[in-house]
Design a protein around this motif. Sequence first.
Motif, PDB file in Angstrom:
ATOM      1  N   ILE A   1     -66.026 -78.272 -26.209  1.00  0.00           N
ATOM      2  CA  ILE A   1     -67.450 -78.211 -26.546  1.00  0.00           C
ATOM      3  C   ILE A   1     -68.070 -79.575 -26.282  1.00  0.00           C
ATOM      4  CG2 ILE A   1     -69.104 -77.757 -28.393  1.00  0.00           C
ATOM      5  CD1 ILE A   1     -66.909 -76.102 -29.765  1.00  0.00           C
ATOM      6  N   ALA A   2     -69.064 -79.600 -25.414  1.00  0.00           N
ATOM      7  CA  ALA A   2     -69.672 -80.874 -25.025  1.00  0.00           C
ATOM      8  C   ALA A   2     -70.466 -81.473 -26.182  1.00  0.00           C
ATOM      9  CB  ALA A   2     -70.589 -80.655 -23.831  1.00  0.00           C
TER      10      ALA A   2
ATOM     11  N   GLY B   1     -78.017 -70.456 -28.102  1.00  0.00           N
ATOM     12  CA  GLY B   1     -77.205 -70.931 -26.970  1.00  0.00           C
ATOM     13  C   GLY B   1     -76.767 -72.377 -27.037  1.00  0.00           C
ATOM     14  N   THR B   2     -76.767 -72.949 -28.251  1.00  0.00           N
ATOM     15  CA  THR B   2     -76.448 -74.376 -28.345  1.00  0.00           C
ATOM     16  C   THR B   2     -75.021 -74.639 -28.815  1.00  0.00           C
ATOM     17  OG1 THR B   2     -77.612 -74.272 -30.456  1.00  0.00           O
ATOM     18  CG2 THR B   2     -78.770 -75.297 -28.616  1.00  0.00           C
TER      19      THR B   2
ATOM     20  N   THR C   1     -71.739 -70.633 -32.316  1.00  0.00           N
ATOM     21  CA  THR C   1     -70.603 -69.718 -32.402  1.00  0.00           C
ATOM     22  C   THR C   1     -69.334 -70.388 -31.891  1.00  0.00           C
ATOM     23  OG1 THR C   1     -72.184 -67.973 -31.956  1.00  0.00           O
ATOM     24  CG2 THR C   1     -69.874 -67.383 -31.813  1.00  0.00           C
TER      25      THR C   1
ATOM     26  N   ASN D   1     -80.419 -68.599 -35.713  1.00  0.00           N
ATOM     27  CA  ASN D   1     -81.485 -69.255 -34.953  1.00  0.00           C
ATOM     28  C   ASN D   1     -82.755 -69.317 -35.785  1.00  0.00           C
ATOM     29  OD1 ASN D   1     -79.814 -69.047 -32.728  1.00  0.00           O
ATOM     30  ND2 ASN D   1     -80.669 -67.076 -32.110  1.00  0.00           N
TER      31      ASN D   1
ATOM     32  N   MET E   1     -71.772 -81.172 -20.044  1.00  0.00           N
ATOM     33  CA  MET E   1     -71.647 -79.721 -19.821  1.00  0.00           C
ATOM     34  C   MET E   1     -71.504 -79.411 -18.347  1.00  0.00           C
ATOM     35  SD  MET E   1     -74.385 -78.171 -22.426  1.00  0.00           S
ATOM     36  CE  MET E   1     -74.272 -78.579 -24.143  1.00  0.00           C
TER      37      MET E   1
ATOM     38  N   GLY F   1     -76.916 -75.116 -23.783  1.00  0.00           N
ATOM     39  CA  GLY F   1     -75.585 -75.031 -23.191  1.00  0.00           C
ATOM     40  C   GLY F   1     -75.397 -73.699 -22.466  1.00  0.00           C
TER      41      GLY F   1
HETATM   42  P1  ATP Z   1     -76.833 -67.854 -30.378  1.00  0.00           P
HETATM   43  O1  ATP Z   1     -77.556 -68.457 -31.504  1.00  0.00           O
HETATM   44  O2  ATP Z   1     -77.712 -67.297 -29.299  1.00  0.00           O
HETATM   45  O3  ATP Z   1     -75.694 -66.947 -30.781  1.00  0.00           O
HETATM   46  P2  ATP Z   1     -75.050 -70.038 -30.155  1.00  0.00           P
HETATM   47  O4  ATP Z   1     -75.677 -71.330 -30.568  1.00  0.00           O
HETATM   48  O5  ATP Z   1     -74.129 -69.382 -31.098  1.00  0.00           O
HETATM   49  O6  ATP Z   1     -76.160 -69.076 -29.644  1.00  0.00           O
HETATM   50  P3  ATP Z   1     -72.883 -70.024 -28.377  1.00  0.00           P
HETATM   51  O7  ATP Z   1     -72.684 -68.549 -28.365  1.00  0.00           O
HETATM   52  O8  ATP Z   1     -71.937 -70.849 -29.123  1.00  0.00           O
HETATM   53  O9  ATP Z   1     -74.353 -70.354 -28.811  1.00  0.00           O
HETATM   54  O10 ATP Z   1     -72.974 -70.574 -26.899  1.00  0.00           O
HETATM   55  C1  ATP Z   1     -73.279 -69.748 -25.818  1.00  0.00           C
HETATM   56  C2  ATP Z   1     -72.538 -70.237 -24.610  1.00  0.00           C
HETATM   57  O11 ATP Z   1     -73.136 -71.456 -24.171  1.00  0.00           O
HETATM   58  C3  ATP Z   1     -71.105 -70.581 -24.947  1.00  0.00           C
HETATM   59  O12 ATP Z   1     -70.240 -69.526 -24.656  1.00  0.00           O
HETATM   60  C4  ATP Z   1     -70.831 -71.737 -24.060  1.00  0.00           C
HETATM   61  O13 ATP Z   1     -70.369 -71.236 -22.856  1.00  0.00           O
HETATM   62  C5  ATP Z   1     -72.169 -72.390 -23.800  1.00  0.00           C
HETATM   63  N1  ATP Z   1     -72.349 -73.610 -24.613  1.00  0.00           N
HETATM   64  C6  ATP Z   1     -73.283 -73.792 -25.567  1.00  0.00           C
HETATM   65  N2  ATP Z   1     -73.195 -75.030 -26.093  1.00  0.00           N
HETATM   66  C7  ATP Z   1     -72.156 -75.636 -25.471  1.00  0.00           C
HETATM   67  C8  ATP Z   1     -71.542 -76.928 -25.593  1.00  0.00           C
HETATM   68  N3  ATP Z   1     -71.984 -77.852 -26.456  1.00  0.00           N
HETATM   69  N4  ATP Z   1     -70.498 -77.201 -24.789  1.00  0.00           N
HETATM   70  C9  ATP Z   1     -70.041 -76.287 -23.921  1.00  0.00           C
HETATM   71  N5  ATP Z   1     -70.573 -75.059 -23.768  1.00  0.00           N
HETATM   72  C10 ATP Z   1     -71.620 -74.728 -24.525  1.00  0.00           C
END
Ligand code: ATP
Length: 269
Positions: free
Chosen positions: A18-19, A59-60, A63, A165, A195, A223
């Motif tokens: 995770i970046a 998407g940050t 999860t 969110n 990333m 991300g």
């Molecule tokens: P949501 O609120 O929409 O569920 P989320 O914050 O839970 O979003 P994730 O599902 O964790 O976001 O991230 C979505 C995808 O974006 C991940 O599968 C990953 O591929 C990419 N991603 C997001 N943040 C990062 C990060 N910091 N480093 C690497 N990949 C990332």
Amino acid sequence: AIEEEMLEIENPITFDDIASLKGAKELLNEAVTLPLLIPEFFVGIREPWKGVLLFGPPGTGKTLLARAVASMSDIRFFNCSSAAMTSKWRGESEKLCKVLFQMARHYAPSIIFFDEVDAQVSQRGQDGEHEASRRFKSELLSQMDGIASGDASSGKNVIVLATTNCPWDVDEAMRRRLEKRIYIPLPDEDARTEMFKIYLKSLVLDEGVDVRELAGRTQGFSGADIKLLCRDASMMPMRRVILNKTPEQIRQMKLQGQLDSVKIPLLRD
Ligand code: ATP
């Protein structure tokens, strides 16, 4: 069946996948991992948080962070997707909630994870709220209070970890129980650079591609957006080289490694 559905063993991922998000990783260690692993240290004023909320734009990586916490240590991870809690077990979600906490205590130390908790535990009294979901909510709240009054030093700790969110849409009583809140922001330029490095590492890039420049040009991207962009770029060999070729020619090109060596001119066109 519930056990199988909830107690999931996913592909392990670590914080290194995770970046950036250094502060959030430290806070998660402090708020979730350590209290579960060395509960005897978290007593008195240092009493562990009963609930931790990761909030911020979509998407940050919220999860992803939760999954990394789960796969890093010997902690059981109960993933309560809203589908599992509502549709299949409709009408029984209250019972399911009880069983869930029982199992979590049985397998402790464990994390009960609610992704997009605003959808599962929304503000009280909203239009169309079903009796069943009201009962689920009350059960959840009382179970969480049960966690707090448990014996911390028994090593049977359970922590609720949730993401959203829209923190303002989470039921107020639930929000109060998610005592520790960790903000997960959109990535800054350094984080975006990291990333791009993660997601482009398996591709052969055109000499002119500069990840710094890409990061500079993608302000406001999450991300998830950057991953999509990189995936799209990774398809470029198909677009450029495969056009007008027969399936046999394409197979030959693949065998000869010609597809893997097509250079990708990301964002230069
Ligand atoms: P949501 O609120 O929409 O569920 P989320 O914050 O839970 O979003 P994730 O599902 O964790 O976001 O991230 C979505 C995808 O974006 C991940 O599968 C990953 O591929 C990419 N991603 C997001 N943040 C990062 C990060 N910091 N480093 C690497 N990949 C990332």
